[in-house]
Design a protein around this motif. Structure first.
Motif, short mmCIF file in Angstrom:
data_model
loop_
_atom_site.label_atom_id
_atom_site.label_comp_id
_atom_site.label_asym_id
_atom_site.label_seq_id
_atom_site.Cartn_x
_atom_site.Cartn_y
_atom_site.Cartn_z
N LEU A 127 38.89 -95.56 10.25
CA LEU A 127 39.25 -96.75 10.12
C LEU A 127 39.02 -97.41 8.88
O LEU A 127 39.96 -98.15 8.29
CB LEU A 127 38.33 -97.62 11.44
N GLU A 128 38.09 -97.21 8.34
CA GLU A 128 37.56 -97.79 7.01
C GLU A 128 38.55 -97.40 5.95
O GLU A 128 38.95 -97.88 4.79
CB GLU A 128 36.22 -97.69 6.48
N ALA A 129 38.97 -96.13 6.24
CA ALA A 129 39.70 -95.37 5.23
C ALA A 129 41.01 -95.61 5.31
O ALA A 129 41.97 -95.64 4.25
CB ALA A 129 39.67 -93.78 5.16
N TYR A 155 44.95 -89.86 5.14
CA TYR A 155 43.58 -90.42 4.53
C TYR A 155 42.53 -90.29 5.52
O TYR A 155 41.19 -90.18 5.13
CB TYR A 155 43.66 -91.52 3.55
N VAL A 157 41.81 -88.45 7.89
CA VAL A 157 41.41 -86.88 8.01
C VAL A 157 40.22 -86.28 7.34
O VAL A 157 39.26 -86.24 7.93
CB VAL A 157 42.91 -85.98 7.96
N PRO A 158 40.36 -86.31 5.87
CA PRO A 158 39.16 -86.01 5.29
C PRO A 158 38.04 -87.29 5.51
O PRO A 158 36.84 -86.96 5.08
CB PRO A 158 39.56 -86.09 3.72
N ALA A 159 38.42 -88.51 5.91
CA ALA A 159 37.42 -89.42 5.90
C ALA A 159 36.29 -89.09 7.17
O ALA A 159 35.17 -89.21 6.99
CB ALA A 159 37.87 -90.91 6.12
N CYS A 160 36.78 -88.59 8.05
CA CYS A 160 35.93 -88.37 9.51
C CYS A 160 35.04 -87.36 9.17
O CYS A 160 35.25 -86.26 8.81
CB CYS A 160 36.93 -87.99 10.48
N PRO A 161 33.70 -87.88 9.30
CA PRO A 161 32.47 -86.62 9.01
C PRO A 161 32.57 -85.79 10.28
O PRO A 161 31.60 -84.84 9.88
CB PRO A 161 31.41 -87.82 8.83
N GLY A 163 35.44 -84.13 11.58
CA GLY A 163 36.44 -83.39 11.64
C GLY A 163 37.20 -83.53 12.85
O GLY A 163 37.73 -82.39 13.51
N ALA A 268 31.91 -92.56 4.61
CA ALA A 268 32.53 -92.28 3.46
C ALA A 268 32.73 -93.71 2.44
O ALA A 268 32.59 -93.53 1.34
CB ALA A 268 33.81 -91.69 3.58
N SER A 269 32.82 -94.69 3.15
CA SER A 269 32.99 -95.97 2.11
C SER A 269 31.62 -96.39 1.52
O SER A 269 31.96 -97.19 0.48
CB SER A 269 33.43 -97.06 2.82
#
Ligand code: SF4
Ligand code: SF4
Lengths: 302, 312
Positions: A127-129, A155, A157-161, A163, A268-269
């Protein structure tokens, strides 16, 4: 579980219309906007029937994928994807590593099964990405992609820790579990939780689920399953690095990695400002260097 | 460090970014044109009016990012007709969102600067030179952002390689962008038989390449301590350092000592810098995607000892 008194109002086996607040009868919880809902997936109760996978595909009209055998025990699904929002993992612990089992540990510790799902993270990295605002927090404190807003930038997709979320290349949009947003609005519990025959998947208000899960861990410890612990509750593995907690959390009996779960995922943020500021500082440094270089050029003509 | 991590049938634990080579090309061109704008603006403001042809070339070069950049980004969307949704909201937690606005500002002001320069070059009367001089300032600021926000874009994901060294990757991207701009402008200067500011631009490129190599070294230390490192990674980064760092540095040095006769070497150095910059972005993207697809790497990276302090 006790029978809800309202159930007596529905003695028939077929209904002409949906039951009002059906979740009260099936999950013992009334669904109201503004409250926090989630899943408690108790892997010690899972029998690997995949009813959740099927119910999810049916309700959400998700296409079939990977029709074939993976060679990964009874798991021919592989993992979560844009078209698979519940995934049952099978871990065979009998004769693991080529050896033959000569004894068995008690209580379902020989064959682990876990129904994986989007964790509906409290501070959700996807969501943050998301730059379009397609991903949002619903009134039920769940994380959903608005299909009419998503532009398939990918974006999230790679943000989710974990997978979880993925872009479907056929329609060019990101998809993942919605925690049955449409059903919640209609007063129904999510399809997977409703279909789970052992209550391995429990739907409910988050605080109540946390209470139930803590009790279950104690009960299992009493029964001799020392290895039982929670994944994704505040302060537990899976709820690290600024994620705070996962609305869909799990009870596990082996290391997170065994279930393909990260032990210490991060938000990620966290990395936006450190990287942006060091980058901009670098550019400022080169700007000063360039000023010195060209100011020299203006003085001596070269 | 937990080295004997068990995996789930070696099935990937993360999903790699669904980005094609187009994104790496964009990252490269964004840096090249952003830094060109910055260098051109500084040359215009501080060069005492002697660097006009260099300024002109810098402004034109930055149009590359302005014109091609958005096209590349839209091409890589999976639903391109909805590209405008990027400007529907602003989100400080998303470098993709931050970058959309940096690119917008950069595009508008670079187009204004380049357009005014173009009209001025045609000797058409009007305040063109001053329009360019004013518009170049925000363009240069955004150009600095264009050179580095792409590192933040990659770092702010769960992809192990990108997440392992956020700060040093940004330093690397920024210095590589400045080196590319210096190299491209030096080539323009030499190939057009300009006034001979090639050496100054070479000096800028040498400084930038040295910073880049140093940042690369430090980021590799991060990769090693955080478990995002193996023989394959070592081979990739060693070749990238050699191709885009040591080779051009050696050529620049040789060109410098040979004086006028070293011109070809300096040009070769510039070309190597440009190629090396693109190669570094491609390597970063593909190696990152590979690190996400490898469950051993991602599960090893997601260990408590790699958590930021006070968050474990
Ligand atoms: S598990 Fe992944 S897809 Fe689900 S809410 Fe968290 S970050 Fe988003
Ligand atoms: S793919 Fe869609 S949901 Fe994912 S970040 Fe991009 S716009 Fe948001």
């Amino acid at each position: 579980m006790q029978i809800h008194p309202r159930a007596r109002e529905y003695p028939d086996s077929q209904f002409s219309r949906p039951i009002r607040d059906e979740s009260e009868l099936t999950a013992g919880v009334k669904i109201e906007p503004g409250k926090s809902y989630g899943f408690f997936t108790d892997t010690t109760r899972c029998i690997g029937c995949k009813a959740c996978e099927v119910a999810c595909k049916e309700w959400n009209a998700l296409p079939a994928d990977s029709v074939g055998l993976t060679g990964m025990s009874y798991d021919n699904t592989g993992g979560l994807s844009a078209s698979t929002w519940r995934h049952v993992a099978f871990i065979e612990k009998i004769g693991h590593g080529g050896g033959r089992a000569t004894e068995m540990a008690p209580y379902q510790s020989n064959w682990l099964m876990m129904s994986d799902v989007c964790k509906h993270c409290h501070n959700a990295p996807c969501l943050e990405a998301c730059p379009t605002g397609a991903l949002f927090k619903t009134e039920f404190d769940t994380v959903v992609v608005q299909q009419d807003v998503c532009n398939g930038c990918g974006y999230c997709v790679p943000a989710c820790p974990f997978g979880v979320i993925d872009v479907n290349l056929d329609d060019g949009k990101a998809h993942k579990c919605t925690l049955c947003y449409d059903r919640l609005k209609g007063g129904f519990e999510p399809a997977c939780a409703k279909s789970c025959p052992t209550d391995s998947i429990q739907f409910g208000e988050l605080a109540e689920l946390h209470r139930r899960a803590a009790e279950r861990v104690q009960e299992l410890h009493r029964l001799g399953v020392e290895s039982a612990y929670l994944y994704g509750t505040p302060g537990a593995p899976g709820a690290t690095g600024g994620l705070e907690y996962l609305n869909a959390f799990f009870l596990l009996t082996d290391a997170p990695e065994v279930y393909n779960l990260p032990r210490a995922p991060t938000r990620a943020s966290n990395r936006v400002m450190p990287s942006l500021l060091s980058g901009l500082a670098t550019m400022a440094g080169f700007a000063v260097a360039a000023v010195a270089l060209f100011a020299g050029a203006s003085r001596n003509g070269r | 460090m937990a080295d004997n991590i068990q995996t789930y049938y070696d099935h990937p634990q993360l999903k790699p970014a669904p980005f094609s080579w187009i994104v790496a090309l964009y990252v490269y061109l964004a840096g090249l044109s952003g830094s060109s704008q910055m260098v051109a603006t500084i040359a215009d403001l501080f060069g005492g009016g002697r660097l006009r042809s260099l300024v002109r070339r810098g402004r034109y070069l930055s149009l590359v990012g302005t014109v091609i950049g958005p096209v590349l980004l839209i091409m890589d969307l999976h639903t391109p007709q909805r590209f405008y949704n990027m400007l529907r909201i602003f989100k400080a937690t998303s470098p993709m969102s931050i970058g959309s606005y940096i690119l917008s500002v950069f595009s508008v002001f670079s187009a204004l600067t380049g357009g005014a320069q173009f009209i001025f070059d045609r000797a058409i009367r009007g305040p063109w030179r001053w329009i360019a001089r004013i518009a170049q300032v925000p363009a240069a600021g955004a150009g600095g952002g264009m050179s580095v926000y792409t590192a933040s874009l990659l770092a702010s994901t769960s992809t192990p390689l990108w997440a392992a060294s956020p700060g040093w990757m940004a330093v690397r991207f920024g210095s590589s962008s400045v080196a590319s701009a210096g190299a491209a402008l030096a080539l323009g200067e030499r190939w057009s038989g300009g006034r001979g500011y090639g050496r100054k631009l070479d000096a800028l490129a040498v400084a930038a390449l040295s910073v880049e190599l140093y940042a690369a070294h430090l980021s590799q230390r991060d990769y090693q301590t955080k478990g995002v490192w193996g023989d394959r990674e070592a081979a990739v980064w060693d070749s990238i350092d050699a191709l885009g760092g040591y080779l051009p540095l050696a050529l620049y040095t040789a060109g410098f000592f040979l004086g006028r006769r070293g011109r070809t070497l300096s040009e070769a150095a510039s070309l190597a810098t440009l190629v090396g910059g693109l190669a570094m972005r491609l390597a970063m993207q593909y190696a990152g995607q590979a690190s996400a697809s490898d469950p051993r790497t991602s599960l090893r990276f997601a260990q408590p000892e790699n958590l930021p302090r006070a968050q474990s």
